[in-house]
Design a protein around this motif. Structure first.
Motif, PDB file in Angstrom:
ATOM      1  N   ASN A  66       0.830  -1.207   0.000  1.00 56.82           N
ATOM      2  CA  ASN A  66       0.000   0.000   0.000  1.00 56.82           C
ATOM      3  C   ASN A  66       0.863   1.256   0.000  1.00 56.82           C
ATOM      4  O   ASN A  66       0.522   2.260  -0.642  1.00 56.82           O
ATOM      5  N   GLY A  67       1.989   1.214   0.734  1.00 57.92           N
ATOM      6  CA  GLY A  67       2.894   2.357   0.746  1.00 57.92           C
ATOM      7  C   GLY A  67       3.510   2.608  -0.620  1.00 57.92           C
ATOM      8  O   GLY A  67       3.629   3.761  -1.066  1.00 57.92           O
ATOM      9  N   LEU A  68       3.906   1.541  -1.295  1.00 58.90           N
ATOM     10  CA  LEU A  68       4.467   1.695  -2.631  1.00 58.90           C
ATOM     11  C   LEU A  68       3.443   2.293  -3.590  1.00 58.90           C
ATOM     12  O   LEU A  68       3.769   3.161  -4.416  1.00 58.90           O
ATOM     13  N   THR A  69       2.201   1.845  -3.471  1.00 62.19           N
ATOM     14  CA  THR A  69       1.133   2.387  -4.315  1.00 62.19           C
ATOM     15  C   THR A  69       0.941   3.875  -4.042  1.00 62.19           C
ATOM     16  O   THR A  69       0.740   4.676  -4.966  1.00 62.19           O
ATOM     17  N   ARG A  70       1.043   4.256  -2.778  1.00 65.27           N
ATOM     18  CA  ARG A  70       0.908   5.674  -2.410  1.00 65.27           C
ATOM     19  C   ARG A  70       2.023   6.515  -3.022  1.00 65.27           C
ATOM     20  O   ARG A  70       1.824   7.692  -3.337  1.00 65.27           O
ATOM     21  N   LEU A  71       3.196   5.913  -3.202  1.00 68.55           N
ATOM     22  CA  LEU A  71       4.313   6.626  -3.836  1.00 68.55           C
ATOM     23  C   LEU A  71       4.191   6.659  -5.356  1.00 68.55           C
ATOM     24  O   LEU A  71       5.062   7.200  -6.036  1.00 68.55           O
ATOM     25  N   GLY A  72       3.134   6.069  -5.885  1.00 70.86           N
ATOM     26  CA  GLY A  72       2.907   6.107  -7.319  1.00 70.86           C
ATOM     27  C   GLY A  72       3.483   4.936  -8.088  1.00 70.86           C
ATOM     28  O   GLY A  72       3.545   4.970  -9.325  1.00 70.86           O
ATOM     29  N   ILE A  73       3.907   3.889  -7.385  1.00 74.08           N
ATOM     30  CA  ILE A  73       4.447   2.711  -8.061  1.00 74.08           C
ATOM     31  C   ILE A  73       3.293   1.872  -8.589  1.00 74.08           C
ATOM     32  O   ILE A  73       2.365   1.532  -7.844  1.00 74.08           O
ATOM     33  N   ARG A  74       3.369   1.535  -9.854  1.00 71.47           N
ATOM     34  CA  ARG A  74       2.298   0.795 -10.507  1.00 71.47           C
ATOM     35  C   ARG A  74       2.860  -0.462 -11.179  1.00 71.47           C
ATOM     36  O   ARG A  74       4.071  -0.669 -11.258  1.00 71.47           O
ATOM     37  N   LYS A  75       1.971  -1.275 -11.684  1.00 72.00           N
ATOM     38  CA  LYS A  75       2.342  -2.498 -12.392  1.00 72.00           C
ATOM     39  C   LYS A  75       3.351  -2.180 -13.490  1.00 72.00           C
ATOM     40  O   LYS A  75       3.148  -1.265 -14.293  1.00 72.00           O
ATOM     41  N   GLY A  76       4.449  -2.927 -13.502  1.00 69.66           N
ATOM     42  CA  GLY A  76       5.478  -2.748 -14.518  1.00 69.66           C
ATOM     43  C   GLY A  76       6.570  -1.766 -14.167  1.00 69.66           C
ATOM     44  O   GLY A  76       7.624  -1.755 -14.803  1.00 69.66           O
ATOM     45  N   ASP A  77       6.356  -0.900 -13.153  1.00 75.51           N
ATOM     46  CA  ASP A  77       7.407   0.031 -12.734  1.00 75.51           C
ATOM     47  C   ASP A  77       8.571  -0.738 -12.118  1.00 75.51           C
ATOM     48  O   ASP A  77       8.377  -1.771 -11.468  1.00 75.51           O
ATOM     49  N   ARG A  78       9.778  -0.221 -12.283  1.00 71.79           N
ATOM     50  CA  ARG A  78      10.955  -0.855 -11.688  1.00 71.79           C
ATOM     51  C   ARG A  78      11.350  -0.160 -10.394  1.00 71.79           C
ATOM     52  O   ARG A  78      11.332   1.078 -10.305  1.00 71.79           O
ATOM     53  N   VAL A  79      11.714  -0.971  -9.406  1.00 70.62           N
ATOM     54  CA  VAL A  79      12.073  -0.485  -8.075  1.00 70.62           C
ATOM     55  C   VAL A  79      13.414  -1.088  -7.683  1.00 70.62           C
ATOM     56  O   VAL A  79      13.556  -2.317  -7.608  1.00 70.62           O
ATOM     57  N   GLY A  80      14.419  -0.258  -7.445  1.00 69.75           N
ATOM     58  CA  GLY A  80      15.713  -0.746  -6.998  1.00 69.75           C
ATOM     59  C   GLY A  80      15.682  -1.105  -5.521  1.00 69.75           C
ATOM     60  O   GLY A  80      15.139  -0.356  -4.707  1.00 69.75           O
ATOM     61  N   ILE A  81      16.237  -2.260  -5.173  1.00 63.87           N
ATOM     62  CA  ILE A  81      16.363  -2.676  -3.767  1.00 63.87           C
ATOM     63  C   ILE A  81      17.848  -2.755  -3.452  1.00 63.87           C
ATOM     64  O   ILE A  81      18.530  -3.704  -3.818  1.00 63.87           O
ATOM     65  N   PHE A  82      18.351  -1.713  -2.804  1.00 59.59           N
ATOM     66  CA  PHE A  82      19.775  -1.550  -2.485  1.00 59.59           C
ATOM     67  C   PHE A  82      19.903  -1.681  -0.970  1.00 59.59           C
ATOM     68  O   PHE A  82      20.091  -0.709  -0.245  1.00 59.59           O
ATOM     69  N   LEU A  83      19.773  -2.914  -0.503  1.00 56.22           N
ATOM     70  CA  LEU A  83      19.682  -3.196   0.926  1.00 56.22           C
ATOM     71  C   LEU A  83      20.565  -4.381   1.299  1.00 56.22           C
ATOM     72  O   LEU A  83      20.751  -5.299   0.497  1.00 56.22           O
ATOM     73  N   PRO A  84      21.071  -4.387   2.535  1.00 57.03           N
ATOM     74  CA  PRO A  84      21.663  -5.621   3.068  1.00 57.03           C
ATOM     75  C   PRO A  84      20.539  -6.587   3.419  1.00 57.03           C
ATOM     76  O   PRO A  84      19.365  -6.307   3.150  1.00 57.03           O
ATOM     77  N   MET A  85      20.872  -7.701   4.030  1.00 54.48           N
ATOM     78  CA  MET A  85      19.844  -8.671   4.386  1.00 54.48           C
ATOM     79  C   MET A  85      19.154  -8.241   5.685  1.00 54.48           C
ATOM     80  O   MET A  85      19.595  -8.551   6.792  1.00 54.48           O
ATOM     81  N   LEU A  86      18.049  -7.514   5.538  1.00 52.65           N
ATOM     82  CA  LEU A  86      17.207  -7.051   6.637  1.00 52.65           C
ATOM     83  C   LEU A  86      15.809  -7.646   6.461  1.00 52.65           C
ATOM     84  O   LEU A  86      15.469  -8.115   5.374  1.00 52.65           O
TER      85      LEU A  86
END
Length: 642
Positions: free
Chosen positions: A127-147
């Motif tokens: 739901n938070g991602l949707t609020r940020l305007g992320i939609r089907k097909g959008d790309r999201v970078g995950i630059f995280l350690p193992m959390l």
């Protein structure tokens, strides 16, 4: 030829995933199952997705459509599903209170999430991602350690039909930006930092710089591991965004071949390759291998020491949850605050399946057996390894000391483009040291000679004679490069790029890459990336990177440098070039040596001959040099190592 070190027993075969599948198919031996799996692909994969319990939002019309050729298979056409649903919601009726994720920070902090808790957290994040305007097909970078948020992010992105791009947490900004730019990522999820050997790594600094040189990135979502950073206008904290959201969210119904992940792997030339993985591919292949090769059962715990930016991170999370197991994640170094940290965590959390690389085993051996022996590892049932070839001494140490001479080592080899393993081990057959006792069920693997004929007891190209779920759906926006990389050597045959031997008893051995790609401590990197980073130094005219054997890492990089006029070789300049490379690619990929030469061996069309460079450096026969424009450069390479 070595003798088997481990033999099957009823404790491993009875009650296994394979036993159930064999019973359903009316097959009595593993050999019969494997032969069925490659002779009747559609029957095998339909039975496998049923045995795994995969649920569909819309039924598929057929199993496999190869009307566009084996290079472009369409798996389960007409079917709709969502990988996050199969990893989470599917289990709620009977596993809601069972543990899904356990996380331990290097500082000792522990988080345990049940399937019900994880489902709610993923819904809130979605739901938070949707609020940020992320939609089907959008790309999201995950630059995280193992959390915990790393797993939550990946599942939330897939839940809403977007595509995540996992990025190794050790990358410098430029290497991260290369991947963000190619994917045209809209959002970057990162953390303000993480612990490594007791210190705080400022990941946010690298993330901000990567976003600055990635025009498509609109916002940065920051997990506050420390809570010390002052955020900038285009940044939002994970807690501020996610905590206010509803714990319920829909699952987007995705076509079977819709992408959910772009994970980048390097080749021998050019930019990193974005392998495209889809909802009915990688997650099914990962779960199948975890079930059929590693036999992770409900109530058991999988710990693969890895990072989200390497294939085994998404593999462990998606595959482990899909089969209904518990996945353990760890943030920090395996030997901090002392050499027993890894083994202490295995004892503390009742790890049943432990996967680590040969490099890590080699690094831990000098600390002695006492570091292992003082911890109760009786819950361990299966050991795993991947990333590079073994040699026998550390393999036997792993088996004898860690596995107490009772746990099988499931050696596993495939790749990012494969979505899992081509070769592995099964507990239904004896296991010899350092190799593989089977191709993965459903994978028709062979060793081919130069005429594309299958051979035994001789080195050849590892190849696959048919498609499988999990094979990349090409390279992101570069189908020609995909075809050239895997399908150009022999028409209609996937040639993987490994030298391998299959003996007459069905035992496989891998002898390393048949191309120039480096694997440094199990991390695959193309020479072009290292060379590009080296040339960024103002004194460097040309660079050539090769992989050479290393006692601990398995392979390390040596870089040959041609300087611009007016610059002279010196230890100080060598150090500076090495630091330039580390600043762009990350310290883990810093070369072992920087060597200066007047010229690089090249063909007449200016292609640098890394094969020749490596052979000359190692004192091996370089082979045919007739294509070289400047054969004298080879002698300079030899002299550089004296």
């Amino acid at each position: 030829m070595s003798e088997p070190i481990w033999y099957p027993s009823a404790a491993y075969t009875q009650g296994s995933h394979l036993e159930r599948l064999m019973h359903k198919l009316g097959l009595s031996t593993y050999q019969a199952l494997y032969e069925y799996s490659v002779q009747d692909l559609e029957g095998f994969w339909e039975a496998t997705v049923h045995e795994l319990g995969i649920e569909w939002m819309q039924p598929y019309q057929q199993i496999l459509d190869i009307s566009q050729g084996p290079e472009w298979p369409h798996w389960f056409p007409g079917g709709k599903l969502n990988l996050a649903y199969n990893a989470l919601a599917r289990h709620l009726p009977h596993r809601a209170e069972e543990t899904a994720i356990v996380w331990e920070g290097e500082d000792g902090q522990i988080v345990r999430l049940s399937y019900q808790m994880l489902e709610a957290m993923v819904a809130k994040a979605a739901n938070g991602l949707t609020r940020l305007g992320i939609r089907k097909g959008d790309r999201v970078g995950i630059f995280l350690p193992m959390l915990p948020e790393t797993a939550i992010s990946a599942l939330a992105v897939a839940r809403i039909g977007a595509i995540f791009v996992p990025i190794f947490s050790g990358y410098a900004a430029e290497a991260a930006a290369t991947r963000l730019n190619d994917a045209e990522a809209k959002l970057l999820i990162t953390a303000d930092g993480f612990y490594r050997r007791g210190g705080k790594v400022n990941l946010l600094q690298a993330a901000r710089e990567a976003a600055r040189i990635s025009p498509s990135v609109e916002k940065i979502l920051v997990v506050q591991r420390f809570g010390e950073a002052t955020l900038q206008p285009d940044e939002v904290t994970w807690n501020d965004l996610v905590s206010a959201q509803s714990p319920a969210a829909p699952y987007e119904a995705m076509d079977s071949m819709d992408p959910f992940m772009l994970i980048y792997t390097s080749g021998t030339t050019g930019k990193p390759k974005g392998t495209v993985h889809y909802h009915a591919g990688f997650p099914i292949k990962a779960a199948q291998d975890i079930a059929h090769l590693f036999d992770l059962r409900e109530g058991e715990t999988l710990f693969w020491f890895t990072d989200m930016g390497w294939m085994m991170g998404p593999w462990a999370i998606l595959g482990g949850l899909t089969v209904g197991g518990t996945v353990f994640l760890y943030e920090g170094a395996p030997d901090f605050p002392d050499a027993s940290r890894l083994w202490a965590m295995c004892a503390r959390h009742g790890i049943t399946h432990l996967g680590i690389s040969p490099t890590l085993v080699r690094a831990l051996i000098p600390h002695g057996e006492e570091a292992v022996a003082k911890h109760d590892l009786s819950k361990l049932r299966v050991l795993g390894s991947t990333g590079e070839p073994w040699n026998e001494e550390p393999y036997k140490w792993f088996f004898r000391v860690v596995g107490q001479s009772r746990c099988p080592i499931i050696n596993y080899s495939g790749g990012t483009e494969v979505g899992g393993g081509i070769l592995g081990c099964t507990v239904w057959r004896p296991i010899k040291p350092a190799g593989f006792n089977t191709a993965a069920p459903g994978i028709k693997a062979v060793v081919l000679d130069e005429n594309a004929q299958p051979v035994t007891d001789q080195v050849g190209e590892l190849a696959v004679l048919g498609p499988w779920p999990g094979m990349t759906k090409g390279f992101w926006r570069d189908p020609g490069r995909y075809l050239a990389t895997y399908w150009s050597r022999f028409p209609g045959i996937w040639v993987h790029g490994d030298w391998a031997v299959l003996d007459g008893e069905g035992h496989w051995t891998i002898h390393g890459r048949s191309d120039d790609t480096l694997k440094i401590a199990g991390k695959r990197v193309g020479p072009a990336e290292i060379e590009s980073a080296a040339v960024a130094h103002p004194a460097v005219k040309e660079a050539a990177a090769i992989g050479v054997p290393h006692e601990v890492k398995g392979e390390t990089a040596v870089v040959f440098i041609v300087l611009k006029p007016g610059n002279e070789p010196s230890p100080e300049l060598s150090q500076a070039i090495g630091e330039t490379i580390a600043a762009r690619l990350g310290k883990a990929l810093k070369p072992e040596k920087i060597l200066f030469v007047p010229d690089l061996p090249k063909t007449r069309n200016a292609k640098v001959m890394r094969r020749v460079i490596r052979a000359a450096y190692l004192g091996q026969e370089p082979g045919d040099l007739s294509a070289l424009e400047n054969p004298k450069a080879v002698e300079a390479i030899r002299l550089a190592n004296t």
